[in-house]
Design an enzyme around this catalytic site. Structure first.
Site, short mmCIF file in Angstrom:
data_model
loop_
_atom_site.label_atom_id
_atom_site.label_comp_id
_atom_site.label_asym_id
_atom_site.label_seq_id
_atom_site.Cartn_x
_atom_site.Cartn_y
_atom_site.Cartn_z
N LYS A 217 36.05 33.50 39.68
CA LYS A 217 35.07 34.10 38.77
C LYS A 217 33.70 33.56 39.13
O LYS A 217 33.44 32.37 38.98
CB LYS A 217 35.40 33.78 37.31
CG LYS A 217 34.48 34.50 36.34
CD LYS A 217 34.79 34.17 34.90
CE LYS A 217 34.00 35.07 33.97
NZ LYS A 217 32.55 35.13 34.26
N ARG A 222 27.32 41.53 37.38
CA ARG A 222 28.29 42.60 37.63
C ARG A 222 27.63 43.71 38.45
O ARG A 222 26.47 44.09 38.20
CB ARG A 222 28.80 43.14 36.30
CG ARG A 222 30.08 43.98 36.37
CD ARG A 222 31.28 43.11 36.60
NE ARG A 222 32.53 43.88 36.51
CZ ARG A 222 33.28 43.94 35.42
NH1 ARG A 222 32.90 43.32 34.31
NH2 ARG A 222 34.41 44.63 35.43
N ARG A 237 26.02 45.89 34.95
CA ARG A 237 27.00 45.88 33.85
C ARG A 237 26.62 46.88 32.76
O ARG A 237 27.47 47.52 32.15
CB ARG A 237 27.08 44.46 33.27
CG ARG A 237 28.01 44.30 32.07
CD ARG A 237 27.83 42.92 31.45
NE ARG A 237 28.73 42.70 30.34
CZ ARG A 237 29.90 42.07 30.43
NH1 ARG A 237 30.30 41.59 31.60
NH2 ARG A 237 30.66 41.90 29.39
N GLU A 266 30.71 41.82 42.00
CA GLU A 266 29.64 40.95 41.54
C GLU A 266 28.62 40.77 42.65
O GLU A 266 28.98 40.77 43.84
CB GLU A 266 30.20 39.56 41.17
CG GLU A 266 31.12 39.54 39.98
CD GLU A 266 30.42 39.06 38.71
OE1 GLU A 266 29.33 38.47 38.81
OE2 GLU A 266 30.98 39.29 37.63
N PHE A 308 36.09 43.22 43.80
CA PHE A 308 37.43 42.80 43.38
C PHE A 308 38.30 43.95 42.89
O PHE A 308 39.46 43.75 42.56
CB PHE A 308 37.36 41.73 42.29
CG PHE A 308 36.47 42.07 41.12
CD1 PHE A 308 36.87 42.98 40.16
CD2 PHE A 308 35.23 41.47 40.98
CE1 PHE A 308 36.05 43.30 39.08
CE2 PHE A 308 34.40 41.78 39.91
CZ PHE A 308 34.82 42.70 38.95
N ARG A 380 38.64 45.52 26.49
CA ARG A 380 38.83 44.08 26.62
C ARG A 380 40.18 43.74 26.02
O ARG A 380 40.47 44.09 24.89
CB ARG A 380 37.73 43.32 25.88
CG ARG A 380 37.75 41.82 26.10
CD ARG A 380 36.80 41.12 25.12
NE ARG A 380 35.46 41.63 25.17
CZ ARG A 380 34.52 41.22 26.03
NH1 ARG A 380 34.81 40.28 26.91
NH2 ARG A 380 33.31 41.73 25.99
N LYS A 386 39.89 35.48 31.38
CA LYS A 386 38.97 34.60 32.12
C LYS A 386 39.20 33.16 31.69
O LYS A 386 39.37 32.86 30.51
CB LYS A 386 37.52 35.01 31.89
CG LYS A 386 37.07 35.09 30.45
CD LYS A 386 35.66 35.66 30.35
CE LYS A 386 35.25 35.88 28.89
NZ LYS A 386 33.92 36.51 28.77
#
Length: 519
Positions: A217, A222, A237, A266, A308, A380, A386
């Site tokens: 991470k 983003r 983002r 990212e 990713f 979410r 995370k």
């Protein structure tokens, strides 16, 4: 028949008065079933606490200067308020502050008291009546008689819940099901929920003997990359287009295989020594980059993109495929130098070693992801977890601000200070936060800080109550960053209150040196 803005304000009051999700959904759905087609987008936007054009350049300081009695009867229509916010957003140039104030006074003067409250909540970003995107999607689905999953999917594909709502309410099930992912149209990013450690995250995300995907991470920004033919667009983002600031990265994406594509990743600043830069330095470099200029001509760390996930490849959407499939396809298209380091494991010890390696390399932590789940844009949950270290600090409250919206009448936003050190007994401000405060905590601290009050601010700071530096609070932070705003030279990152420390005195608070050490 045109919808009055007062009808929205009445629903907002009803939402705030109930904690029942079903009642909130029913109240919104009843309103949505009655609005005119051109009113759908602004109605949905206003009820989720935003505007059809996002932020309009008006904050609480400007709103605090607009004090006018409410109208005795409702006359403002939703379309009037829509035009009003669009006009605000377009205002610029010399005299814009005065012009905005005149427009605010005019519209607020034509609004009823409850319309004024809702307008202030929307413009100030403090409309807290419990109608976030999830509740709104359910309400739209109910009003349109379509499955809520179809509304969520359309919102994902369009990157815009208001547009998905318009399609659902006008075109029904056929309309929302026809919406598909299209390169160059950004989608809401999938989000992660926090986990206490890798073992907890692995337990939630594995689901199979094969385990879960674990990846570094980064403390970056983003980045969603879209390519159609030779055209590449890069989005943040918040779905802002930053392609013209990241042309070097757009060229990297042009060099990938995979035809038309959509990738998630990212962007990170990397120093000459290969070490990751701090988040604020990465953001600063993006913001300073001159439009159309080569990256080498700009001050700041070199920017690199690490991807990713893939949602669209070779002209076809793959977001509904399980991560295990998307992961393999990503590896075929994106070279390892542009992918995040990752492993697949079901072993908690191996996952912990991978986390330790990420921290040792200067990164935030790891993401633990279920291999079986699709890409759930804008959602979410337990599919992505995370894991990163959380730091806590004991800080002293120096001042507190009166709340707005749902927190009206309570002292809310805390001004936090660290001990200056030595025997001076002085404190250095390092940040503010209202995060983490429950209603019970707000009630308690309102009484407590009024007892400690030593003065009030004036003018634009009239909402600030200065207090004796006696109350200690435990604050969790993701870290700190260099800041010229505060005298200590550092500012807290993502601070949230854990508790009021009744057992500690101000003399036991953490020092500014301890805060700086988190750099």
């Amino acid at each position: 028949m045109p919808t009055l803005f007062d009808d929205l304000a009445a629903v907002s009051d009803a939402l705030a008065s109930t904690s029942s999700r079903n009642e909130k959904v029913a109240a919104i759905a009843d309103l949505l079933a009655r609005v005119e087609p051109e009113e759908i987008v602004p109605t949905v936007a206003f009820l989720v606490g935003t505007t059809p054009v996002g932020r309009v350049g008006v904050g609480w300081s400007a709103l605090s200067e607009v004090r006018v009695g409410g109208a005795s009867s409702a006359a403002l229509e939703v379309r009037d308020v829509d035009r009003f916010v669009r006009t605000l957003a377009e205002m610029s140039g010399a005299g814009v502050v005065a012009a905005r104030r005149e427009l605010l006074l005019d519209v607020f003067g034509r609004a009823t008291d409850r319309e004024q409250r809702m307008l202030a909540g929307v413009l100030g970003g403090e409309l807290r009546h419990g109608a976030l995107d999830g509740v709104m999607a359910s309400a739209v689905a109910r009003a349109a008689s379509v499955p809520v999953g179809s509304v969520r999917r359309a919102a994902m594909m369009t990157g815009d819940l208001t547009e998905a709502s318009r399609i659902a309410l006008l075109d029904g099930r056929a309309g929302v099901d026809a919406v598909s992912m299209t390169p160059l149209t950004p989608v809401q990013p999938m989000l992660a929920s926090p986990a206490g450690d890798v073992a907890e995250a692995l337990g939630d995300a594995s689901g199979r003997p094969a385990g879960a995907s674990i990846e570094w991470k980064l403390d970056g920004a983003r980045l969603q990359a879209h390519r159609r033919g030779r055209e590449v667009r890069l989005f943040t983002r918040n779905l802002n287009d930053v392609t013209d600031r990241l042309e070097a990265l757009a060229d990297v994406v042009r060099g990938f295989g995979g035809g038309d594509l959509v990738l998630d990743g990212e962007v990170l600043g990397v120093g000459d020594d290969g070490e990751p830069e701090r988040f604020q330095d990465t953001i600063g470099t993006i913001q300073r980059t001159r439009v159309g200029a080569a990256q080498a001509d700009n001050v700041g760390p070199a920017l690199r993109a690490f991807f990713f996930d893939a949602m669209y490849l070779d002209g076809s959407p793959i977001h509904d495929e399980p991560l295990a499939v998307r992961r393999e396809l990503l590896q075929e298209v994106v070279p390892s130098t542009s992918r995040l380091p990752s492993i697949v494991t079901a072993d908690a010890d191996e996952a912990q070693r991978f986390l330790d390696g990420a921290i040792g390399a200067g990164h935030e932590g790891v993401m633990v992801k279920s291999l079986a789940d699709p890409y759930q844009a804008g959602r979410r949950g337990a599919s992505w977890r995370k894991v990163k270290p959380v730091h806590t600090l004991d800080l002293v409250v120096l001042a507190v601000e009166w709340g707005h919206g749902r927190r009206q009448g309570w002292l809310s936003n805390l001004h936090l200070g660290a001990a200056a050190g030595g025997t001076s007994g002085e404190f250095v401000m390092v940040g503010k936060t209202f995060k983490g405060l429950t209603d019970d905590m707000l009630r308690w601290q309102t009484g407590r800080f009024l007892e400690l009050e030593i003065g009030r601010g004036d003018g634009r700071d009239s909402h600030v109550v200065h207090v004796r530096p006696e109350q200690v609070v435990e604050v969790a932070v993701d870290g700190v960053q260099v800041s010229t705003r505060y005298p200590g030279g550092v500012a807290l990152r993502f601070a949230r209150v854990r508790s009021h420390r009744h057992d500690k005195t101000a003399a036991e608070a953490d020092t500014i040196d301890a805060v700086r050490a988190l750099l």
